[in-house]
Design a protein around this motif. Structure first.
Motif, PDB file in Angstrom:
ATOM      1  N   GLN A   1      -8.510   9.762   5.369  1.00  0.00           N
ATOM      2  CA  GLN A   1      -8.348  10.279   4.016  1.00  0.00           C
ATOM      3  C   GLN A   1      -7.033   9.804   3.393  1.00  0.00           C
ATOM      4  OE1 GLN A   1     -10.690  11.984   2.475  1.00  0.00           O
ATOM      5  NE2 GLN A   1     -12.017  12.094   4.267  1.00  0.00           N
ATOM      6  N   PRO A   2      -7.000   9.693   2.073  1.00  0.00           N
ATOM      7  CA  PRO A   2      -5.744   9.348   1.400  1.00  0.00           C
ATOM      8  C   PRO A   2      -4.765  10.515   1.472  1.00  0.00           C
ATOM      9  CG  PRO A   2      -7.425   9.893  -0.215  1.00  0.00           C
ATOM     10  CD  PRO A   2      -8.111   9.865   1.120  1.00  0.00           C
ATOM     11  N   ARG A   3      -3.522  10.249   1.114  1.00  0.00           N
ATOM     12  CA  ARG A   3      -2.501  11.290   1.139  1.00  0.00           C
ATOM     13  C   ARG A   3      -2.805  12.369   0.110  1.00  0.00           C
ATOM     14  NH1 ARG A   3       2.699   9.483  -0.342  1.00  0.00           N
ATOM     15  NH2 ARG A   3       3.577  11.203   0.835  1.00  0.00           N
ATOM     16  N   PRO A   4      -2.287  13.584   0.325  1.00  0.00           N
ATOM     17  CA  PRO A   4      -2.490  14.663  -0.656  1.00  0.00           C
ATOM     18  C   PRO A   4      -2.026  14.238  -2.040  1.00  0.00           C
ATOM     19  CG  PRO A   4      -1.559  15.533   1.380  1.00  0.00           C
ATOM     20  CD  PRO A   4      -1.538  14.036   1.504  1.00  0.00           C
ATOM     21  N   PHE A   5      -2.745  14.713  -3.049  1.00  0.00           N
ATOM     22  CA  PHE A   5      -2.488  14.274  -4.416  1.00  0.00           C
ATOM     23  C   PHE A   5      -1.104  14.705  -4.905  1.00  0.00           C
ATOM     24  CE2 PHE A   5      -4.087  14.059  -9.002  1.00  0.00           C
ATOM     25  CZ  PHE A   5      -4.079  12.672  -9.010  1.00  0.00           C
ATOM     26  N   ASP A   6      -0.638  15.863  -4.467  1.00  0.00           N
ATOM     27  CA  ASP A   6       0.713  16.301  -4.833  1.00  0.00           C
ATOM     28  C   ASP A   6       1.757  15.319  -4.325  1.00  0.00           C
ATOM     29  OD1 ASP A   6      -0.059  18.530  -6.238  1.00  0.00           O
ATOM     30  OD2 ASP A   6       0.205  19.916  -4.565  1.00  0.00           O
ATOM     31  N   SER A   7       1.554  14.805  -3.115  1.00  0.00           N
ATOM     32  CA  SER A   7       2.494  13.839  -2.546  1.00  0.00           C
ATOM     33  C   SER A   7       2.482  12.536  -3.327  1.00  0.00           C
ATOM     34  CB  SER A   7       2.151  13.574  -1.074  1.00  0.00           C
ATOM     35  OG  SER A   7       2.261  14.748  -0.302  1.00  0.00           O
ATOM     36  N   VAL A   8       1.292  12.118  -3.741  1.00  0.00           N
ATOM     37  CA  VAL A   8       1.172  10.910  -4.554  1.00  0.00           C
ATOM     38  C   VAL A   8       1.964  11.066  -5.849  1.00  0.00           C
ATOM     39  CG1 VAL A   8      -0.425   9.455  -5.871  1.00  0.00           C
ATOM     40  CG2 VAL A   8      -1.071  10.264  -3.594  1.00  0.00           C
ATOM     41  N   ALA A   9       1.814  12.226  -6.494  1.00  0.00           N
ATOM     42  CA  ALA A   9       2.512  12.470  -7.754  1.00  0.00           C
ATOM     43  C   ALA A   9       4.023  12.410  -7.575  1.00  0.00           C
ATOM     44  CB  ALA A   9       2.097  13.828  -8.322  1.00  0.00           C
ATOM     45  N   ARG A  10       4.509  12.997  -6.502  1.00  0.00           N
ATOM     46  CA  ARG A  10       5.960  12.962  -6.253  1.00  0.00           C
ATOM     47  C   ARG A  10       6.450  11.539  -6.013  1.00  0.00           C
ATOM     48  NH1 ARG A  10       4.674  17.817  -3.436  1.00  0.00           N
ATOM     49  NH2 ARG A  10       4.576  16.705  -1.442  1.00  0.00           N
ATOM     50  N   ASP A  11       5.650  10.758  -5.294  1.00  0.00           N
ATOM     51  CA  ASP A  11       6.011   9.358  -5.061  1.00  0.00           C
ATOM     52  C   ASP A  11       6.091   8.593  -6.383  1.00  0.00           C
ATOM     53  OD1 ASP A  11       6.052   9.773  -2.344  1.00  0.00           O
ATOM     54  OD2 ASP A  11       4.011   9.060  -2.020  1.00  0.00           O
ATOM     55  N   VAL A  12       5.109   8.822  -7.248  1.00  0.00           N
ATOM     56  CA  VAL A  12       5.065   8.130  -8.532  1.00  0.00           C
ATOM     57  C   VAL A  12       6.286   8.501  -9.377  1.00  0.00           C
ATOM     58  CG1 VAL A  12       3.797   7.925 -10.705  1.00  0.00           C
ATOM     59  CG2 VAL A  12       2.559   7.884  -8.536  1.00  0.00           C
ATOM     60  N   ARG A  13       6.639   9.779  -9.341  1.00  0.00           N
ATOM     61  CA  ARG A  13       7.802  10.215 -10.121  1.00  0.00           C
ATOM     62  C   ARG A  13       9.073   9.491  -9.660  1.00  0.00           C
ATOM     63  NH1 ARG A  13       8.176  11.536 -14.828  1.00  0.00           N
ATOM     64  NH2 ARG A  13       9.557   9.745 -14.688  1.00  0.00           N
ATOM     65  N   VAL A  14       9.224   9.343  -8.357  1.00  0.00           N
ATOM     66  CA  VAL A  14      10.394   8.644  -7.810  1.00  0.00           C
ATOM     67  C   VAL A  14      10.410   7.188  -8.262  1.00  0.00           C
ATOM     68  CG1 VAL A  14      11.465   7.794  -5.681  1.00  0.00           C
ATOM     69  CG2 VAL A  14      10.666  10.161  -5.817  1.00  0.00           C
TER      70      VAL A  14
ATOM     71  N   TYR B   1       3.210  -0.034 -15.166  1.00  0.00           N
ATOM     72  CA  TYR B   1       2.144   0.466 -14.313  1.00  0.00           C
ATOM     73  C   TYR B   1       1.505  -0.628 -13.458  1.00  0.00           C
ATOM     74  CZ  TYR B   1       2.496   4.687 -17.153  1.00  0.00           C
ATOM     75  OH  TYR B   1       2.960   5.818 -17.787  1.00  0.00           O
ATOM     76  N   GLY B   2       2.010  -1.829 -13.561  1.00  0.00           N
ATOM     77  CA  GLY B   2       1.422  -2.937 -12.819  1.00  0.00           C
ATOM     78  C   GLY B   2       1.447  -2.748 -11.322  1.00  0.00           C
ATOM     79  N   GLN B   3       2.443  -2.026 -10.818  1.00  0.00           N
ATOM     80  CA  GLN B   3       2.565  -1.860  -9.374  1.00  0.00           C
ATOM     81  C   GLN B   3       1.852  -0.612  -8.854  1.00  0.00           C
ATOM     82  OE1 GLN B   3       7.045  -0.957  -9.983  1.00  0.00           O
ATOM     83  NE2 GLN B   3       6.624  -0.231  -7.921  1.00  0.00           N
ATOM     84  N   PHE B   4       1.220   0.158  -9.750  1.00  0.00           N
ATOM     85  CA  PHE B   4       0.550   1.383  -9.356  1.00  0.00           C
ATOM     86  C   PHE B   4      -0.941   1.164  -9.163  1.00  0.00           C
ATOM     87  CE2 PHE B   4       4.008   3.744 -11.834  1.00  0.00           C
ATOM     88  CZ  PHE B   4       4.740   3.994 -10.681  1.00  0.00           C
ATOM     89  N   GLY B   5      -1.474   1.713  -8.076  1.00  0.00           N
ATOM     90  CA  GLY B   5      -2.910   1.743  -7.895  1.00  0.00           C
ATOM     91  C   GLY B   5      -3.506   2.839  -8.761  1.00  0.00           C
ATOM     92  N   SER B   6      -4.831   2.922  -8.785  1.00  0.00           N
ATOM     93  CA  SER B   6      -5.487   3.849  -9.703  1.00  0.00           C
ATOM     94  C   SER B   6      -5.282   5.307  -9.315  1.00  0.00           C
ATOM     95  CB  SER B   6      -6.981   3.531  -9.802  1.00  0.00           C
ATOM     96  OG  SER B   6      -7.590   3.598  -8.537  1.00  0.00           O
ATOM     97  N   ARG B   7      -5.110   5.607  -8.052  1.00  0.00           N
ATOM     98  CA  ARG B   7      -4.866   7.004  -7.674  1.00  0.00           C
ATOM     99  C   ARG B   7      -3.474   7.435  -8.128  1.00  0.00           C
ATOM    100  NH1 ARG B   7      -4.226  10.329  -2.684  1.00  0.00           N
ATOM    101  NH2 ARG B   7      -5.524  12.177  -3.020  1.00  0.00           N
ATOM    102  N   SER B   8      -2.508   6.541  -8.020  1.00  0.00           N
ATOM    103  CA  SER B   8      -1.167   6.841  -8.524  1.00  0.00           C
ATOM    104  C   SER B   8      -1.203   7.029 -10.032  1.00  0.00           C
ATOM    105  CB  SER B   8      -0.203   5.712  -8.156  1.00  0.00           C
ATOM    106  OG  SER B   8      -0.079   5.582  -6.756  1.00  0.00           O
ATOM    107  N   LEU B   9      -1.956   6.165 -10.695  1.00  0.00           N
ATOM    108  CA  LEU B   9      -2.085   6.263 -12.152  1.00  0.00           C
ATOM    109  C   LEU B   9      -2.762   7.577 -12.539  1.00  0.00           C
ATOM    110  CD1 LEU B   9      -1.307   4.290 -14.449  1.00  0.00           C
ATOM    111  CD2 LEU B   9      -3.687   3.529 -14.456  1.00  0.00           C
ATOM    112  N   ALA B  10      -3.744   7.987 -11.755  1.00  0.00           N
ATOM    113  CA  ALA B  10      -4.439   9.239 -12.033  1.00  0.00           C
ATOM    114  C   ALA B  10      -3.493  10.433 -11.942  1.00  0.00           C
ATOM    115  CB  ALA B  10      -5.603   9.428 -11.063  1.00  0.00           C
ATOM    116  N   ALA B  11      -2.512  10.364 -11.049  1.00  0.00           N
ATOM    117  CA  ALA B  11      -1.549  11.457 -10.931  1.00  0.00           C
ATOM    118  C   ALA B  11      -0.780  11.654 -12.231  1.00  0.00           C
ATOM    119  CB  ALA B  11      -0.582  11.176  -9.783  1.00  0.00           C
TER     120      ALA B  11
END
Length: 365
Positions: free
Chosen positions: A217-230, A251-261
């Motif tokens: 499974q992918p990482r928890p969505f909350d963790s993804v959001a925190r990574d994106v913020r950083v 946004y070029g370096q972000f995958g779609s799940r990061s973008l969704a966050a």
């Protein structure tokens, strides 16, 4: 539907196949197809969140493995430092984002290139590689569940393995699994609806694990959001240091799940301007995906191809990605209905009449 039992292990870098393959073969009595289970994957970026330019790929390809390993060590140290951690795991869960690491560098970490990585770090890399393999099969598995034909699922597994670096292809595990896929594909060609009886078959193992929900499974969505913020904050800081007065997100370096966050404002971490621009990027990617589904279907001559392509793309997205992209259950149901009607028309009258079903789906999109 065939029921298959699973033995949990890392399918991509573990040779302990005996239990899982035996379970699959035992459950395969009657030569019926195991229905692939639902799995989440990394959206529009073909099973992985990494987005590399052609120039970046060329630079990586030109490096020797020692340099790749050393660079990966530095990258990992940076990730750990940013997260305030000494290990990639926290409370038993992966606590750093490896989705932006290219596959060759990730393999260097998984295989302990240069003896630079400890056991936990190797485990983390193996887990990410396994997740990417599972993600690559999620869409084709959804189609196989509907059609009862395993051909495209095995082709997807082979294509993912063929994307490995030279170093990965030299490993005993890769060699064994690729040979197994070659044998399995030959069996599926003769009998598309039956699970092949082939040792070391990673696609059969995926079906085993998907049946019981044991896919990576992918990482928890909350963790993804925190990574994106950083990452966004670092982008802004770097841009200001370079003289930019009002830096914009890249946004070029972000995958779609990061973008969704960002689009869904997970954790309330993002500004209105960031959300608005992320929605625009997500719409662009969504449109590109649907266009690709249509273009490839047009080339195939298969009247059911468009429906199958959209079903595959839908299944490859996580729940969060679907919500951010506006891909509702109605889209899936329309694609499913279109597949069923097109398949029936093709069987009754031939492919030309069945093309009307594809036109119906296109009008919906």
């Amino acid at each position: 539907m065939t029921s298959i039992n699973a033995t949990s292990y890392n399918p991509y870098y573990d040779n302990s196949y005996a239990g899982t393959v035996a379970a699959a073969n035992a459950a395969k009595a009657g030569q019926t197809t195991s229905a692939p289970g639902t799995a989440t994957a990394a959206g529009f970026d073909q099973a992985t969140d990494i987005v590399l330019s052609d120039a970046a790929k060329a630079v990586l390809a030109g490096k020797d493995f020692t340099t790749i390993s050393t660079d990966m060590r530095q990258t990992l140290d940076g990730l750990l430092s940013d997260a305030g951690l000494s290990s990639p795991y926290k409370d038993g869960a992966l606590a750093i984002d490896l989705t932006t690491i290219d596959r060759r560098s990730l393999y260097a970490m998984a295989s302990n290139g240069g003896d630079l990585f400890n056991a936990e770090e190797q485990k983390a890399a193996k887990s990410e590689l396994a997740r990417r393999f599972d993600a690559a099969l999620a869409g084709p598995a959804a189609v196989a569940r509907i059609t009862g034909d395993l051909t495209d699922l095995y082709a997807a597994g082979a294509a993912h393995m063929d994307g490995a670096s030279a170093e990965e292809k030299a490993s005993l595990v890769w060699i064994a699994q690729r040979a197994a896929l070659t044998e399995a594909q030959a069996a599926v060609k003769n009998d598309p609806g039956s699970l092949p009886n082939v040792a070391n078959d990673p696609v059969a193992n995926y079906l085993v694990r998907a049946e019981t929900g044991e896919v990576d499974q992918p990482r928890p969505f909350d963790s993804v959001a925190r990574d994106v913020r950083v990452v966004l904050d670092k982008q802004y800081a770097d841009a200001r240091a370079g003289g930019a007065a009002n830096p914009k997100p890249d946004y070029g370096q972000f995958g779609s799940r990061s973008l969704a966050a960002i689009v869904l404002n997970q954790g309330s971490l993002f500004s209105d301007a960031e959300i608005m621009s992320a929605k625009g990027e997500m719409r662009t990617r969504s449109s590109a995906t649907l266009l690709a589904c249509s273009t490839e279907a047009g080339k195939s001559g298969d009247p059911t191809a468009l429906a199958k392509n959209i079903i595959s793309a839908f299944a490859s997205l996580s729940v969060e990605e679907r919500a951010a992209a506006g891909w509702s259950e109605a889209l899936y149901q329309t694609a499913l209905s279109n597949y069923e009607s097109s398949a029936k028309l093709a069987q009754m009258f031939g492919t030309s009449e069945a093309s009307a079903g594809a036109k119906t789906l296109l009008s919906f999109l």
